[in-house]
Design an enzyme around this catalytic site. Structure first.
Site, short mmCIF file in Angstrom:
data_model
loop_
_atom_site.label_atom_id
_atom_site.label_comp_id
_atom_site.label_asym_id
_atom_site.label_seq_id
_atom_site.Cartn_x
_atom_site.Cartn_y
_atom_site.Cartn_z
N HIS A 106 0.92 -1.14 0.05
CA HIS A 106 0.08 -0.02 0.07
C HIS A 106 0.75 1.27 0.01
CE1 HIS A 106 0.49 -1.48 4.07
NE2 HIS A 106 0.45 -0.10 4.45
N HIS A 108 0.63 5.17 1.20
CA HIS A 108 -0.14 6.32 1.69
C HIS A 108 -0.05 7.64 0.99
CE1 HIS A 108 -0.19 3.97 5.93
NE2 HIS A 108 1.01 3.52 5.31
P1 5GP Z 1 1.36 0.49 7.23
O1 5GP Z 1 1.83 0.81 8.80
O2 5GP Z 1 1.22 -1.08 6.95
O3 5GP Z 1 2.03 1.23 6.43
O4 5GP Z 1 -0.07 1.20 7.35
C1 5GP Z 1 -1.39 0.33 7.65
C2 5GP Z 1 -2.40 1.34 7.35
O5 5GP Z 1 -3.48 0.42 7.37
C3 5GP Z 1 -2.48 2.08 8.79
O6 5GP Z 1 -2.47 3.56 8.36
C4 5GP Z 1 -3.68 1.82 9.32
O7 5GP Z 1 -4.40 2.69 9.93
C5 5GP Z 1 -4.61 1.06 8.11
N1 5GP Z 1 -5.53 0.15 8.48
C6 5GP Z 1 -5.49 -1.11 9.06
N2 5GP Z 1 -6.77 -1.49 9.13
C7 5GP Z 1 -7.38 -1.10 8.31
C8 5GP Z 1 -8.91 -1.20 7.89
O8 5GP Z 1 -9.32 -2.48 8.39
N3 5GP Z 1 -9.33 -0.31 7.05
C9 5GP Z 1 -8.68 0.83 6.50
N4 5GP Z 1 -9.02 1.64 5.65
N5 5GP Z 1 -7.42 1.05 6.96
C10 5GP Z 1 -6.77 0.40 7.74
#
Ligand code: 5GP
Length: 122
Positions: A106, A108
């Protein structure tokens, strides 16, 4: 290193429609939706529909069609959200050093407030 994709991760469940999401854009190979815990007024996650763990996995293994679609989708989200003027930050965390929580690639897209320096000292 060969990446192993876990299809029980939360974004895989979103892609299968098992968990709702606030969709911003959907294309043939890409889904963009709002982060559930937004870190800024604009916080959109852009993910490929294919089973890629992180950015380097995608960059090495995805088809050209997927890569073009994903890149264009990021551009379209930026345009839809009006980010050309105010600017934005694009982040993709990977693995342990990157503190990646969800093991599905993903990106951001963050905007809507001053975001500070890119990294804080540990
Ligand atoms: P990472 O730390 O892996 O780069 O970011 C994961 C992101 O996924 C976090 O910003 C978190 O808030 C988001 N996230 C986690 N679970 C969900 C979910 O069920 N739905 C959505 N829309 N975002 C999620």
């Amino acid at each position: 290193m060969a990446y192993t994709y876990d299809d029980q991760n939360i974004f895989a469940k979103i892609l299968r429609g098992e968990i709702p999401n606030q969709t911003v854009l959907e294309t043939e190979h890409t889904l963009a939706f709002r982060d559930i815990y937004p870190q800024a007024p604009v916080h959109v996650l852009v993910i490929p529909k294919g089973p890629y763990v992180c950015y380097d996995h995608f960059a090495q293994a995805a088809s050209e069609a997927e890569i073009v679609d994903f890149t264009r989708a990021i551009g379209q989200v930026c345009a839809q959200e009006g980010l050309e003027g105010p600017g934005f930050r694009l982040i993709s965390n990977a693995g342990e050093a990157g503190v990646q929580e969800v093991p599905h690639l993903h990106v951001h897209i963050l905007s809507g407030r001053p975001l500070g320096r890119m990294l804080q000292k540990a």
